[in-house]
Design a protein around this motif. Structure first.
Motif, short mmCIF file in Angstrom:
data_model
loop_
_atom_site.label_atom_id
_atom_site.label_comp_id
_atom_site.label_asym_id
_atom_site.label_seq_id
_atom_site.Cartn_x
_atom_site.Cartn_y
_atom_site.Cartn_z
N ASN A 60 28.80 -23.78 -3.91
CA ASN A 60 27.78 -24.56 -3.22
C ASN A 60 27.12 -23.74 -2.11
OD1 ASN A 60 26.36 -27.05 -2.68
ND2 ASN A 60 27.62 -27.22 -0.84
N GLU A 61 27.92 -23.03 -1.34
CA GLU A 61 27.37 -22.18 -0.28
C GLU A 61 26.49 -21.09 -0.85
OE1 GLU A 61 30.14 -20.69 2.66
OE2 GLU A 61 31.35 -22.52 2.46
N ALA A 62 26.95 -20.47 -1.94
CA ALA A 62 26.17 -19.39 -2.57
C ALA A 62 24.85 -19.92 -3.14
CB ALA A 62 27.00 -18.71 -3.65
N ILE A 63 24.91 -21.07 -3.78
CA ILE A 63 23.70 -21.67 -4.35
C ILE A 63 22.70 -21.97 -3.25
CG2 ILE A 63 22.78 -23.76 -5.45
CD1 ILE A 63 25.42 -23.83 -7.10
N ASN A 64 23.16 -22.62 -2.18
CA ASN A 64 22.25 -22.96 -1.09
C ASN A 64 21.66 -21.73 -0.44
OD1 ASN A 64 22.47 -25.74 -1.39
ND2 ASN A 64 24.26 -25.86 -0.06
N CYS A 65 22.47 -20.73 -0.24
CA CYS A 65 21.99 -19.48 0.38
C CYS A 65 20.93 -18.81 -0.51
CB CYS A 65 23.17 -18.55 0.63
SG CYS A 65 22.78 -17.10 1.60
N LEU A 66 21.22 -18.72 -1.79
CA LEU A 66 20.30 -18.08 -2.73
C LEU A 66 18.97 -18.82 -2.79
CD1 LEU A 66 19.65 -16.07 -5.06
CD2 LEU A 66 20.65 -17.77 -6.60
N PHE A 67 19.01 -20.13 -2.97
CA PHE A 67 17.77 -20.87 -3.12
C PHE A 67 17.02 -21.04 -1.81
CE2 PHE A 67 19.72 -21.73 -7.17
CZ PHE A 67 18.63 -21.64 -8.03
N ASP A 68 17.71 -21.06 -0.68
CA ASP A 68 17.03 -21.05 0.61
C ASP A 68 16.24 -19.75 0.75
OD1 ASP A 68 18.05 -23.53 1.22
OD2 ASP A 68 19.56 -22.78 2.64
N ARG A 69 16.85 -18.66 0.33
CA ARG A 69 16.19 -17.35 0.42
C ARG A 69 14.98 -17.28 -0.51
NH1 ARG A 69 16.36 -12.92 3.86
NH2 ARG A 69 15.44 -11.21 2.72
N ILE A 70 15.18 -17.71 -1.76
CA ILE A 70 14.09 -17.66 -2.74
C ILE A 70 12.93 -18.55 -2.29
CG2 ILE A 70 13.40 -18.35 -5.07
CD1 ILE A 70 16.16 -17.39 -6.02
N CYS A 71 13.25 -19.77 -1.89
CA CYS A 71 12.21 -20.72 -1.52
C CYS A 71 11.57 -20.38 -0.18
CB CYS A 71 12.78 -22.14 -1.48
SG CYS A 71 13.30 -22.69 -3.13
N GLY A 72 12.24 -19.57 0.63
CA GLY A 72 11.69 -19.17 1.91
C GLY A 72 10.78 -17.96 1.86
N MET A 73 10.80 -17.25 0.74
CA MET A 73 10.00 -16.01 0.65
C MET A 73 8.52 -16.23 0.97
SD MET A 73 11.52 -13.66 -2.42
CE MET A 73 11.27 -14.86 -3.71
N PRO A 74 7.85 -17.19 0.35
CA PRO A 74 6.42 -17.30 0.62
C PRO A 74 6.09 -17.97 1.96
CG PRO A 74 7.06 -18.95 -1.00
CD PRO A 74 8.28 -18.09 -0.72
N ILE A 75 7.09 -18.58 2.59
CA ILE A 75 6.80 -19.35 3.80
C ILE A 75 7.36 -18.69 5.05
CG2 ILE A 75 7.16 -21.58 4.94
CD1 ILE A 75 7.44 -22.73 2.04
N SER A 76 8.67 -18.48 5.08
CA SER A 76 9.29 -18.04 6.33
C SER A 76 9.59 -16.55 6.39
CB SER A 76 10.57 -18.84 6.59
OG SER A 76 11.45 -18.74 5.50
N ALA A 96 11.85 -22.41 -8.93
CA ALA A 96 13.24 -22.15 -8.54
C ALA A 96 13.90 -23.42 -8.03
CB ALA A 96 13.29 -21.06 -7.47
N LYS A 97 13.15 -24.23 -7.29
CA LYS A 97 13.71 -25.49 -6.79
C LYS A 97 14.12 -26.39 -7.95
CE LYS A 97 11.18 -25.67 -2.45
NZ LYS A 97 10.11 -26.32 -1.69
N LEU A 98 13.35 -26.36 -9.04
CA LEU A 98 13.69 -27.16 -10.21
C LEU A 98 14.98 -26.65 -10.87
CD1 LEU A 98 10.15 -27.56 -11.84
CD2 LEU A 98 11.39 -29.22 -10.44
N ASP A 99 15.16 -25.34 -10.91
CA ASP A 99 16.35 -24.75 -11.52
C ASP A 99 17.61 -25.02 -10.70
OD1 ASP A 99 14.94 -23.73 -13.63
OD2 ASP A 99 14.75 -21.72 -12.79
N LYS A 100 17.45 -25.24 -9.43
CA LYS A 100 18.60 -25.44 -8.56
C LYS A 100 19.47 -26.60 -9.02
CE LYS A 100 19.97 -26.11 -3.76
NZ LYS A 100 19.53 -26.30 -2.38
N THR A 101 18.86 -27.61 -9.61
CA THR A 101 19.63 -28.78 -10.05
C THR A 101 20.66 -28.42 -11.11
OG1 THR A 101 17.94 -29.38 -11.67
CG2 THR A 101 17.80 -30.42 -9.51
N GLN A 102 20.34 -27.45 -11.96
CA GLN A 102 21.31 -27.03 -12.98
C GLN A 102 22.54 -26.39 -12.34
OE1 GLN A 102 19.18 -24.45 -15.63
NE2 GLN A 102 17.88 -26.09 -16.40
N TYR A 103 22.33 -25.58 -11.34
CA TYR A 103 23.44 -24.93 -10.65
C TYR A 103 24.24 -25.95 -9.84
CZ TYR A 103 21.13 -20.62 -11.94
OH TYR A 103 20.56 -19.60 -12.66
N THR A 104 23.55 -26.90 -9.26
CA THR A 104 24.21 -27.95 -8.51
C THR A 104 25.08 -28.82 -9.43
OG1 THR A 104 22.41 -27.95 -6.91
CG2 THR A 104 23.84 -29.88 -6.91
#
Length: 95
Positions: free
Chosen positions: A26-42, A58-66
């Protein structure tokens, strides 16, 4: 008479290990997707329309990992609860 041998300590230990792995995942998934989703914004490593679209997908794919993480946690919790239930039954039969 049928004899059944059950190692509830091992069963519980495996369940606890699955729960721990699920929490780590869970920690790894959140860290990875926070990073990916933050690239264009933060973080700005990748900007523009293509970066925003990739982030959206990527946000849509996160549900599979979750879902995988949830299944690990559920299986671990099931093993733990079943080990406790079996021990309770064994204790009641010994009385």
């Amino acid at each position: 008479m049928t004899k059944i041998e059950w190692d509830t300590n091992k069963m519980r230990s495996c369940g606890e290990e699955l729960v721990n792995l699920g929490n780590e995942l869970n920690e790894a998934i959140n860290c990875l997707f926070d990073r990916i989703c933050g690239m264009p914004i933060s973080t700005g490593e990748w900007i523009g329309k293509s970066a925003m679209e990739y982030s959206r997908l990527a946000k849509l794919d996160k549900t599979q990992y979750t879902t995988l993480k949830d299944e690990l946690l559920n299986t671990g919790q099931f093993l733990i609860s079943q080990a406790n239930l079996i021990e309770g039954e064994i204790t009641s039969l010994k009385r």
